[in-house]
Design a protein around this motif. Structure first.
Motif, PDB file in Angstrom:
ATOM      1  N   UNK A 115       1.483  11.810  -6.826  1.00 23.12           N
ATOM      2  CA  UNK A 115       0.083  12.282  -7.028  1.00 23.12           C
ATOM      3  C   UNK A 115      -1.025  11.840  -6.895  1.00 23.12           C
ATOM      4  N   UNK A 116      -1.208  10.892  -7.940  1.00 24.88           N
ATOM      5  CA  UNK A 116      -2.010   9.976  -8.368  1.00 24.88           C
ATOM      6  C   UNK A 116      -2.574   8.543  -6.780  1.00 24.88           C
ATOM      7  N   UNK A 117      -1.243   8.338  -6.434  1.00 31.19           N
ATOM      8  CA  UNK A 117      -1.812   8.061  -5.477  1.00 31.19           C
ATOM      9  C   UNK A 117      -2.198   8.935  -4.013  1.00 31.19           C
ATOM     10  N   UNK A 118      -2.135  10.000  -3.623  1.00 35.06           N
ATOM     11  CA  UNK A 118      -2.267  10.702  -3.185  1.00 35.06           C
ATOM     12  C   UNK A 118      -3.728  11.255  -3.195  1.00 35.06           C
ATOM     13  N   UNK A 119      -4.155  11.112  -4.451  1.00 31.32           N
ATOM     14  CA  UNK A 119      -5.822  11.580  -4.855  1.00 31.32           C
ATOM     15  C   UNK A 119      -6.202   9.824  -4.411  1.00 31.32           C
ATOM     16  N   UNK A 157       8.381   2.156  -9.707  1.00 33.69           N
ATOM     17  CA  UNK A 157       8.317   2.893  -9.680  1.00 33.69           C
ATOM     18  C   UNK A 157       8.426   3.416  -7.882  1.00 33.69           C
ATOM     19  N   UNK A 158       9.809   3.702  -7.760  1.00 33.56           N
ATOM     20  CA  UNK A 158      10.291   3.257  -6.681  1.00 33.56           C
ATOM     21  C   UNK A 158       9.175   4.577  -5.326  1.00 33.56           C
ATOM     22  N   UNK A 159       9.210   5.423  -5.772  1.00 30.62           N
ATOM     23  CA  UNK A 159       8.365   6.477  -5.486  1.00 30.62           C
ATOM     24  C   UNK A 159       7.056   6.039  -5.629  1.00 30.62           C
ATOM     25  N   UNK A 211       0.905   6.234   2.793  1.00 30.42           N
ATOM     26  CA  UNK A 211      -0.261   6.236   3.025  1.00 30.42           C
ATOM     27  C   UNK A 211      -1.511   5.083   3.241  1.00 30.42           C
ATOM     28  N   UNK A 212      -0.392   3.881   3.773  1.00 23.85           N
ATOM     29  CA  UNK A 212      -0.981   3.019   4.465  1.00 23.85           C
ATOM     30  C   UNK A 212      -2.404   1.835   3.728  1.00 23.85           C
TER      31      UNK A 212
END
Length: 203
Positions: free
Chosen positions: A67-71, A86-88, A96-97
């Motif tokens: 979720x933080x990645x997306x933010x 963390x694989x996820x 997300x590129x």
């Protein structure tokens, strides 16, 4: 020249981040990480990305969830640095590129991170691995693996790490601590860049 130095601005505030970012870039440090446990970290990342996105790689550190990645992606961040493997988080980062730099300490974590698409491995705390440990691990890692020492690496040890084969360094308190002015950051950045350049030349 392109310097493999990641500036870690833990604790930086949005109202000071642009002045600090400019000092880092002027000194020749063009990869900047704002840890997510800093005050209003997403605001700082957004400001840096908007102002310096064409000159520098801006992103987030201490990223623990997808979720933080997306933010971070939504405000213009281009890299994700984590304290763990963390694989996820790695997979979300690549989807997300963005560039992924997970924290590793063991051979298992190194290979797990690479299998899931990591762009580079952040050895953290670097003081626990040391140049000798990195050299041993590098013997079994793919030759193209990028490695970064974070925590326990600084101007006094750049040469030892580079001799062991490290790609680069993440520098936190050596560059910025809460309370440092932009002028303070400029002073420390110039010293670190000079030490890095000297160590690279001597290799």
């Amino acid at each position: 020249m392109s310097r493999e130095i990641i500036a870690i601005l833990r604790g930086v505030q949005p109202d000071e981040v642009l002045a600090i970012g400019k000092m880092l870039i002027d000194a020749g440090i063009t990869t900047i990480e704002v840890p997510m446990n800093s005050p209003d970290a997403l605001d700082s990342i957004a400001l840096l990305a908007r102002e310096f996105g064409a000159q520098a790689n801006i992103g987030a550190g201490t990223v623990l969830t997808a979720q933080t990645v997306h933010e971070v992606a939504s405000v213009g961040g281009k890299l994700i640095v984590s304290p763990d493997t963390n694989a996820e988080v790695i997979e979300a980062t690549k989807a997300a590129g963005m560039a992924s730099y997970p924290g590793v300490l063991t051979p298992t974590e190194c290979f797990t991170a690479l299998r899931h698409g990591a762009d580079g491995l952040k050895f953290f705390p670097g003081s626990l691995v040391g140049p000798d440990g990195l050299k041993a691990l590098s013997a079994v890692l793919p030759k193209s693996t990028k490695t970064y020492a974070v925590g326990g690496a600084g101007p006094d040890s750049f040469a030892d790490w580079l001799e062991a084969g490290v790609t680069g360094f993440g520098i936190g308190s050596g560059l910025y601590k809460v309370g440092f002015s932009a002028k303070d950051v400029s002073y420390h950045a110039d010293k670190i860049v000079a030490a890095y350049d000297s160590a690279v030349r001597d290799q």
